[in-house]
Write an enzyme that holds these catalytic residues in place. Structure first.
Site, PDB file in Angstrom:
ATOM      1  N   ASN A 154       0.810  -1.228   0.000  1.00 40.67           N
ATOM      2  CA  ASN A 154       0.000   0.000   0.000  1.00 40.67           C
ATOM      3  C   ASN A 154       0.842   1.276   0.000  1.00 40.67           C
ATOM      4  O   ASN A 154       0.372   2.312  -0.444  1.00 40.67           O
ATOM      5  CB  ASN A 154      -1.030  -0.021   1.139  1.00 40.67           C
ATOM      6  CG  ASN A 154      -0.402   0.009   2.506  1.00 40.67           C
ATOM      7  OD1 ASN A 154       0.754  -0.374   2.673  1.00 40.67           O
ATOM      8  ND2 ASN A 154      -1.159   0.438   3.489  1.00 40.67           N
ATOM      9  N   GLY A 230       3.102  -4.800   7.685  1.00 38.65           N
ATOM     10  CA  GLY A 230       2.039  -5.578   7.047  1.00 38.65           C
ATOM     11  C   GLY A 230       0.949  -5.854   8.052  1.00 38.65           C
ATOM     12  O   GLY A 230       0.774  -5.104   9.021  1.00 38.65           O
ATOM     13  N   SER A 231       0.239  -6.943   7.844  1.00 35.33           N
ATOM     14  CA  SER A 231      -0.916  -7.217   8.697  1.00 35.33           C
ATOM     15  C   SER A 231      -0.472  -7.740  10.071  1.00 35.33           C
ATOM     16  O   SER A 231       0.623  -8.306  10.209  1.00 35.33           O
ATOM     17  CB  SER A 231      -1.816  -8.247   8.020  1.00 35.33           C
ATOM     18  OG  SER A 231      -1.104  -9.458   7.888  1.00 35.33           O
ATOM     19  N   GLY A 235       2.522 -10.349  11.101  1.00 34.63           N
ATOM     20  CA  GLY A 235       3.498  -9.822  12.055  1.00 34.63           C
ATOM     21  C   GLY A 235       3.598 -10.691  13.303  1.00 34.63           C
ATOM     22  O   GLY A 235       4.686 -10.934  13.831  1.00 34.63           O
ATOM     23  N   GLU A 252       5.518  -3.074  12.185  1.00 28.65           N
ATOM     24  CA  GLU A 252       4.492  -2.032  12.023  1.00 28.65           C
ATOM     25  C   GLU A 252       3.293  -2.693  11.361  1.00 28.65           C
ATOM     26  O   GLU A 252       3.414  -3.211  10.251  1.00 28.65           O
ATOM     27  CB  GLU A 252       4.997  -0.888  11.129  1.00 28.65           C
ATOM     28  CG  GLU A 252       6.102  -0.059  11.742  1.00 28.65           C
ATOM     29  CD  GLU A 252       5.697   0.643  13.022  1.00 28.65           C
ATOM     30  OE1 GLU A 252       4.485   0.798  13.277  1.00 28.65           O
ATOM     31  OE2 GLU A 252       6.602   1.003  13.783  1.00 28.65           O
ATOM     32  N   CYS A 286      -2.746   2.170   6.354  1.00 28.03           N
ATOM     33  CA  CYS A 286      -2.756   1.658   7.734  1.00 28.03           C
ATOM     34  C   CYS A 286      -3.334   2.705   8.663  1.00 28.03           C
ATOM     35  O   CYS A 286      -3.873   2.379   9.710  1.00 28.03           O
ATOM     36  CB  CYS A 286      -1.355   1.260   8.169  1.00 28.03           C
ATOM     37  SG  CYS A 286      -0.157   2.537   7.850  1.00 28.03           S
TER      38      CYS A 286
END
Ligand code: NDP
Length: 497
Positions: A154, A230-231, A235, A252, A286
């Site tokens: 993204n 990422g998600s 993570g 993150e 995010c």
């Protein structure tokens, strides 16, 4: 393989080459379905090769004076500036965000290059007085070693710049696995590293899936730190495995960000911020606002203004300057967003607009979702807690500021919170009590600048921060040094008490 579109190859030890498997996957434009290129598919073997190159290169790279390492970053910044429009168009073509936002994202990488280039002349440590005479005490930053970077689609260049640039200016070398959806931007960025004259092996690029290449990076014994964005699900898996391996890991992850609108707020200003934060980047930031926590006295006025503005938004190919909202990144993302519509209706939320996929006219071959607004959402509904990652906003009415803060803080994530109010007391209370890494007052949930730390609390992060000088701590080992020139044994905590 003969093809008219570009082939994206790995960059290992200064050489562009395909992975041994010999297979390629297609990179497609989410706005049109058009094929943009073919991407080599790597395995753990290429990861090992890249890590070996990075490990060898790190021996000499860490001895290059940091100000000289910084000079490379200035060259990288210049090249990014020269290619800004090309990079922005590449970005829009492969992940869909509208061209103005893509330009903004490339600007973020430019800013990061010059900011981190300057850090080459600082990399500040501490010099402190010793508690003993004739003794000098200080701390130094040392590189961690080989950094494995895993990034999402993204913000394919901004997030890559937040990680690569502090890593290399600090004397680390890099193995980078970009998201499978954004290979072209990764190629363009690494080409710039090459053209800036970075020694071979300092930055290595390995294309492939998270399950294969990403996991091999986490497992590899010679990768000293994993920096991941990422998600939260991915993570969490990485964190668990890296923990077993005593590997440093910086995470993150997701967000369920909210804007609070109090009854004393400037409603027009608030609506500008809500539209930008909820529907910009098609809700795929995010930091996107997906919860709107509104004082009950202004709920009707906010709903009315929002509906008017949402109806004016134009969907389409982000390369068209007149378009406000691009496609979502791929068909799985589209289905994921769509599935939440039934969840929301079943839980009792009221749909005010949108709520469906659209394939009207020029949108026929892309992945488009109508900007969606639910109201009368209660805090026990799934759409009030789960990250949807699309243009879907849920309005939650509240009675006062205490309830607004409680609702804001009740989710598992803690990335970005915002409040619109003209009351100074409410401003300061919110600033301190909103539990998130980013807080905005009279602005939406998006708009971070690169020279402050970026990241969040709870399931959003594990305490590290990207961006700002805080990012240097991710890629440094602190070393405390004591130089005793008294020429006798001096015992700390004993001889001076
Ligand atoms: P994913 O977690 O699916 O993917 C992120 C990266 O991890 C990709 O490169 C992916 O590879 C890779 N990956 C996937 N599985 C594994 C694995 N098992 N081991 C190692 N690597 C793996 O996230 P998305 O791409 O869907 O990105 C969106 C998410 O990122 C959202 O939750 C969003 O909130 C978050 N995000 C957080 C930010 C922050 O700073 N807090 C900033 C931007 C996004 P592949 O592409 O091949 O699947």
């Amino acid at each position: 393989m003969v093809t008219a579109t570009p082939q994206y190859l790995n960059y290992i030890n200064g050489t562009w080459k395909p992975a041994r498997l010999g297979s390629f996957v297609v990179n497609t434009n989410p706005a049109t379905g058009e094929t943009l290129g073919h991407v080599t598919v790597s395995s753990a073997q290429e990861v090992s090769e890249a890590v070996g190159a990075a490990k060898d290169a790190q021996v000499s790279w860490c001895k290059v004076p940091a100000p000289v390492r910084g000079e490379y970053l200035y060259k990288i910044g210049e090249l990014l500036k020269q290619r800004k429009e090309h990079l922005a168009r590449t970005l829009t073509s492969e992940m869909g965000k509208v061209i103005d936002e893509a330009r903004g994202e490339v600007q973020e990488a430019i800013d990061m290059a010059f900011f981190m280039g300057g850090e080459g002349r600082r990399l500040v440590g501490q010099t402190v007085p010793s508690e003993l005479p004739n003794k000098h005490a200080m701390s130094l930053r040392e590189p961690v070693g080989v950094a494995g970077l895993i990034t999402p689609w993204n913000f394919p260049i901004a997030i890559a710049s937040w990680k690569t640039l502090p890593a290399i200016v600090s004397g680390n070398t890099v193995v980078w696995k970009p998201a499978s959806d954004t290979p072209a931007l990764a190629y363009e960025f690494v080409k710039i590293f090459e053209e800036a004259g970075l020694p071979k092996g300092v930055v290595n690029l390995v294309y492939g899936s998270g399950g294969t290449v990403g996991e091999a990076m986490v497992e590899h014994p010679d990768i000293d730190i994993i920096s991941f964005t990422g998600s939260s699900d991915t993570g969490s898996q990485i964190n668990a495995r890296a923990g077993e391996l005593f590997k440093r890991v910086s995470l993150e992850m997701g967000g369920k960000n909210a804007i609070i609108v109090m009854n004393d707020a400037d409603l027009d200003l608030a609506v500008d911020g809500i539209i930008w934060s909820a529907y910009g980047t098609t809700g795929q930031r995010c930091t996107a606002c997906s919860r709107l926590i509104v004082h009950k006295n202004v709920k009707a006025a906010i709903e009315e203004r929002l509906l008017e503005r949402i109806n004016q938004l134009t969907l389409g190919d982000g390369l068209d300057e007149a378009v406000d909202i691009g496609p979502v990144v791929n068909s799985e993302a589209l289905q994921h967003i769509n599935a939440y519509m039934n969840v929301a209706k079943k839980d009792g939320a009221t749909l005010l607009c949108g709520g469906h996929i659209t394939r009207e006219g020029p949108l026929a071959n892309g992945h488009y979702f109508k900007p969606t607004l639910f109201t009368d959402v209660t805090n026990d509904m799934r759409i009030a807690h789960e990250e949807i990652f699309g243009p879907v906003l849920s309005l939650i009415p509240v009675n006062d500021l205490d309830e607004a803060i409680q609702v804001n803080n009740s989710v598992d994530y803690g990335l970005s919170s915002a409040i619109y109010t003209n009351d100074t007391n409410k401003t300061f209370k919110a600033m301190h009590e909103l539990n998130s890494g980013l807080v905005y007052i009279n602005a939406g949930t998006i708009g971070a600048e690169i020279h402050l730390p970026f990241g969040g609390t709870k399931a959003t992060g594990n305490g590290h921060r990207d961006s700002g000088i805080a990012a240097l701590d991710v890629f440094a080992e602190w070393k405390s040094v004591y130089i005793d020139y008294s020429q006798k044994l001096q015992r700390a905590q004993i001889d001076n008490n």
